[in-house]
Write a protein that holds these residues in place. Structure first.
Motif: not given
Ligand SMILES: [Zn+2]
Length: 313
Positions: A160-161, A171, A173, A178
């Motif tokens: 996912g990243h 994203c 994060c 991503h």
């Molecule tokens: Zn991410």
């Protein structure tokens, strides 16, 4: 008969299963998480549920516990979880072991889902298997040679990243472009809003708070905008899977999680994208399928990991 307890701690509910050592589900249930009360109270609620069921003759000899987030599976240590605010740097295995009076294994929920699917679902019989979960977040787990691939500090498989669009959308994060930022639930809803701002006609216009399920329902009813939104989502997913294929050469990639209900509206464009972008035909042989175990995958995998730690009596 020996049985194993599987405990999948989500942000809202804890899903519970009592399973045979081979992962056959004997009983299921759930209790509210209420994470703010802390892991000790959650473990007590889980213990109380198990005690109520123990009258049915299930003698659990170990428990597998999983949750989203950064988990050191070897130590049973939780660094942090996006779903469990305040649960930071805690020995989750020790807390559950104390309350349940059982040996406890703790791991990341997607690793557990991947292991559950590998042993009991879409990954059965494979030598290299990848599992991707689509929901608010996008998770990934790899099982190779029968073992979850963990990497040097436990974070391997975070598909996912991986980056699929340079300078792309932000994203969760904090980084850009991503897979999760392009394929996660909010990205799909955002894509639908954008399509309608660009003048596309759609039944989705009449819905005030749009969800992925609305978009899927509209696609099933033949709404071309909804179909296009899911197809574009599938193409971005496909680029992510393409990276996964080049790195791990899996036989099967199973796609599960809440959004996977959109099925082939997302998966077929993803398969096409993989075929068009892998470097050779052998890699294109990968089978991209729906996961089979639904929301029982994580506690099944967690329980099976726990079973391996406790010898059969
Ligand atoms: Zn991410």
């Amino acid at each position: 008969m020996d049985s194993i307890f599987g405990v999948d701690i989500g942000g809202t509910n804890v899903k519970l299963g009592i399973l045979s050592r081979e992962g056959e589900i004997l009983d299921t249930g759930s209790v509210p998480t209420m994470a703010a009360e802390g892991p000790g109270r959650v473990a007590e609620r889980v213990r109380d549920w198990l005690r109520e069921r123990s009258g049915d003759g299930h003698a659990c000899v170990a428990a597998g516990v999983d949750c989203a987030g950064l988990v050191d599976g070897a130590k049973g240590y939780l660094y942090s979880s996006p779903n469990l605010p305040g649960w930071k740097n805690i020995d989750l295995a020790a807390i559950f072991s104390e309350h349940l009076s059982l040996p406890v294994v703790v791991d990341n929920d997607v690793n557990c889902a991947a292991y559950g699917e590998y042993r009991r679902g879409a990954g059965r019989g494979t030598s290299c298997f990848a599992c991707v979960t689509l929901g608010t977040g996008v998770g990934g787990g790899i099982v190779t040679g029968g073992t979850i691939l963990r990497g040097s500090s436990g974070f391997a498989g975070e598909i996912g990243h991986t980056v699929v669009q340079i300078d792309g959308p932000l994203c969760s994060c904090g980084r850009r472009g991503h897979v999760e930022a392009l394929v996660g639930a909010s990205a799909i809803v955002e894509r639908a809003h954008r399509a309608m701002e660009n003048g596309n006609t759609s039944v989705l216009r009449d819905i005030t708070t749009l969800t992925v399920k609305d978009i899927h329902d509209a696609a099933v009813a033949g709404d071309m905008t909804a179909i296009a939104v899911l197809a574009e989502t599938g193409r971005y997913l496909g680029y992510g899977l393409c990276n996964l294929v080049h790195l791990f050469n899996p036989e099967v990639i199973a796609v599960g999680g809440g959004i996977a209900g959109a099925g082939d509206f997302i998966l077929e464009p993803a398969r096409e994208t993989v075929k068009l972008n892998v470097m050779n035909e052998r890699l294109a042989d990968v089978r991209i399928v729906q996961a089979e175990l639904g929301n029982t995958a994580s506690f099944t995998g967690a329980a099976l990991l726990a079973a391996e730690k406790v010898p059969a009596r």
